[in-house]
Design a protein around this motif. Structure first.
Motif, PDB file in Angstrom:
ATOM      1  N   ALA A   1      78.779  22.384   2.250  1.00  0.00           N
ATOM      2  CA  ALA A   1      78.487  23.725   2.559  1.00  0.00           C
ATOM      3  C   ALA A   1      77.120  24.038   2.911  1.00  0.00           C
ATOM      4  O   ALA A   1      76.301  24.569   2.103  1.00  0.00           O
ATOM      5  CB  ALA A   1      78.819  24.680   1.478  1.00  0.00           C
ATOM      6  N   ASP A   2      76.619  23.516   4.119  1.00  0.00           N
ATOM      7  CA  ASP A   2      75.259  23.698   4.697  1.00  0.00           C
ATOM      8  C   ASP A   2      75.333  24.890   5.706  1.00  0.00           C
ATOM      9  O   ASP A   2      74.129  25.013   6.019  1.00  0.00           O
ATOM     10  CB  ASP A   2      74.837  22.385   5.057  1.00  0.00           C
ATOM     11  N   GLY A   3      76.397  25.213   6.102  1.00  0.00           N
ATOM     12  CA  GLY A   3      76.352  26.310   7.147  1.00  0.00           C
ATOM     13  C   GLY A   3      76.114  25.826   8.552  1.00  0.00           C
ATOM     14  O   GLY A   3      76.095  26.535   9.686  1.00  0.00           O
ATOM     15  N   ILE A   4      76.144  24.274   8.743  1.00  0.00           N
ATOM     16  CA  ILE A   4      75.893  23.725   9.940  1.00  0.00           C
ATOM     17  C   ILE A   4      77.162  23.064  10.566  1.00  0.00           C
ATOM     18  O   ILE A   4      78.065  22.362   9.851  1.00  0.00           O
ATOM     19  CB  ILE A   4      75.054  22.637   9.951  1.00  0.00           C
ATOM     20  N   ALA A   5      77.710  23.353  11.566  1.00  0.00           N
ATOM     21  CA  ALA A   5      79.136  22.991  12.366  1.00  0.00           C
ATOM     22  C   ALA A   5      78.741  21.566  12.868  1.00  0.00           C
ATOM     23  O   ALA A   5      78.759  21.524  13.978  1.00  0.00           O
ATOM     24  CB  ALA A   5      79.447  23.978  13.058  1.00  0.00           C
ATOM     25  N   GLY A   6      78.807  20.483  11.791  1.00  0.00           N
ATOM     26  CA  GLY A   6      78.687  19.323  12.383  1.00  0.00           C
ATOM     27  C   GLY A   6      80.037  18.613  12.705  1.00  0.00           C
ATOM     28  O   GLY A   6      80.976  19.383  12.714  1.00  0.00           O
ATOM     29  N   PRO A   7      80.168  17.331  12.967  1.00  0.00           N
ATOM     30  CA  PRO A   7      81.387  16.698  13.246  1.00  0.00           C
ATOM     31  C   PRO A   7      82.528  17.152  12.324  1.00  0.00           C
ATOM     32  O   PRO A   7      83.530  17.379  12.779  1.00  0.00           O
ATOM     33  CB  PRO A   7      80.922  15.152  13.516  1.00  0.00           C
ATOM     34  N   ASP A   8      82.306  17.023  11.058  1.00  0.00           N
ATOM     35  CA  ASP A   8      83.363  16.993  10.039  1.00  0.00           C
ATOM     36  C   ASP A   8      83.885  18.431  10.017  1.00  0.00           C
ATOM     37  O   ASP A   8      85.109  18.786   9.913  1.00  0.00           O
ATOM     38  CB  ASP A   8      82.981  16.715   8.701  1.00  0.00           C
TER      39      ASP A   8
END
Length: 303
Positions: free
Chosen positions: A135-142
Motif C-alpha cells: 500500500a504505497d499509493g503508486i500504481a506500479g506493474p503489480d
C-alpha cells in the motif's frame, strides 16, 4: 460567468490552460510571448512528472524541469505504450498518460481527471490494502495487473515485431555518410568521432528500446552485462535480427552494429562508422557480411 466559476468546474488540466490563456490576455503583447510559452511547457512537464511518478516510472522531483531522470522515465513510458521514444513530455505523451491514469482512477473509485494527485494516490492506497498489495499509493506493474489496466501495449513488444522495428530503423539510415571530420551532419548519432556505438544505441532507442546514448563500445558491453542482455561468444550461433553485435575480443571490443539477418554461418550487419564495401574511402552506414565466428565477434546484446 466569473473566473472562479470557470476554474472550479474544470479539471486541473483544463484549469491550467484557462489560467494560462487569461494571463496572456491580461499582460500585453510580444514581451509576454516567450515567458508564456515557457510557463506552459513547464506546467506540462510538471503534470507529466506527477503522472509518471504515480505510475511508478520514477521521474524524480515534480519541478517542471525535464532533466535526465524525467527524460528516462518518459522514454520508459513511451516504449511501454508504443509511442515515439524521445523522452519529451509533449502532447502525445501527456494524452497517453492521461488515458492510463484515468483507467487507474476508474478502478480505484476516484474522479477520472487524468491527474495523479494526492487524491488518486490515497484511493490507490486503499485499493492496494483491500487487495493484499503493497500500500504505497503508486500504481506500479503489480497494482495495474490487479486492476486489469494494461501497462505495456503488446502490439509493439512481441519479439518479432520489436526486432523488425530495430532492423527497419537501421535500414532507414543505409547510405548515410560521414564528412571529412567524421561528423554525420543532421543526424542524432553525429559525435564527430568514432560513432558506431552512438549509431547502434540510437537505432535501439528510436525503435523503442530503453537504452542510454553511448559513444564507446565497451560501455555498451558494460550496460548489457548489468542489464542481463549480454550473450557471449559461445552464443553467437543464436544471433537474431535486431541484436547488437560487438566485434573483437574481451580486451579489444572495437566495433558494434545491428544484426540485419543471418544466413547459415554468415551474418549481415548494419553499422555506422564503417567503410563502404564498394569504396573503402567512404565512411558511413552500410550493410556488410561477415563469418559468424568468434574470430570476428565477441558477443551479442539482446533487445
Amino acid at each position: 460567468m466569473s473566473i472562479n466559476a470557470v476554474t472550479s468546474q474544470a479539471p486541473r488540466r483544463t484549469r491550467r490552460a484557462v489560467i494560462g490563456a487569461l494571463a496572456t490576455v491580461l499582460v500585453s503583447g510580444a514581451l509576454l510571448a516567450g515567458p508564456t510559452v515557457a510557463s506552459a511547457d513547464s506546467a506540462d512537464v510538471k503534470l507529466g512528472q506527477e503522472d509518471l511518478n504515480g505510475l511508478a516510472y520514477n521521474a524524480g522531483s515534480v519541478d517542471g524541469v525535464s532533466g535526465p531522470q524525467t527524460e528516462a522515465a518518459a522514454e520508459s513510458f513511451q516504449s511501454d505504450r508504443c509511442l515515439s521514444v524521445d523522452g519529451i513530455i509533449g502532447a502525445q505523451t501527456l494524452g497517453e498518460l492521461e488515458t492510463v491514469v484515468k483507467a487507474v482512477q476508474s478502478k480505484a473509485g476516484v474522479d477520472q481527471d487524468g491527474d495523479y494527485g494526492s487524491g488518486t494516490a490515497g484511493a490507490v492506497k486503499n485499493y492496494q490494502s483491500a487487495h493484499q498489495l503493497t500500500a504505497d499509493g503508486i500504481a506500479g506493474p503489480d497494482t495495474m495487473k490487479s486492476m486489469g489496466v494494461t501497462r505495456q501495449v503488446a502490439s509493439c513488444h512481441t519479439a518479432d515485431a520489436q526486432r523488425n522495428k530495430i532492423v527497419s530503423v537501421a535500414k532507414s539510415q543505409l547510405g548515410v555518410r560521414a564528412d571529412s571530420r567524421n561528423c554525420v551532419p543532421g543526424k542524432p548519432y553525429s559525435i564527430c568521432a568514432d560513432w558506431c556505438a552512438a549509431f547502434a544505441t540510437w537505432v535501439w532507442r528510436d525503435a523503442g528500446e530503453n537504452i542510454p546514448s553511448m559513444n564507446y563500445v565497451p560501455n555498451v558491453y558494460d550496460w548489457a552485462v548489468s542489464h542481463n542482455r549480454w550473450y557471449g561468444t559461445s552464443q553467437l550461433h543464436s544471433a537474431l535480427p535486431g541484436d547488437m553485435i560487438i566485434f573483437g575480443t574481451a580486451t579489444n571490443r572495437y566495433h558494434i552494429g545491428i544484426v540485419e539477418h543471418v544466413s547459415g554461418s554468415t551474418v549481415y550487419v548494419i553499422s555506422g562508422n564503417t567503410s563502404n564495401p564498394s569504396n573503402s574511402s567512404q565512411i558511413g552506414v552500410y550493410d556488410k557480411s561477415y563469418p559468424l565466428s568468434s574470430s570476428v565477434f565477441y558477443g551479442l546484446v539482446r533487445p
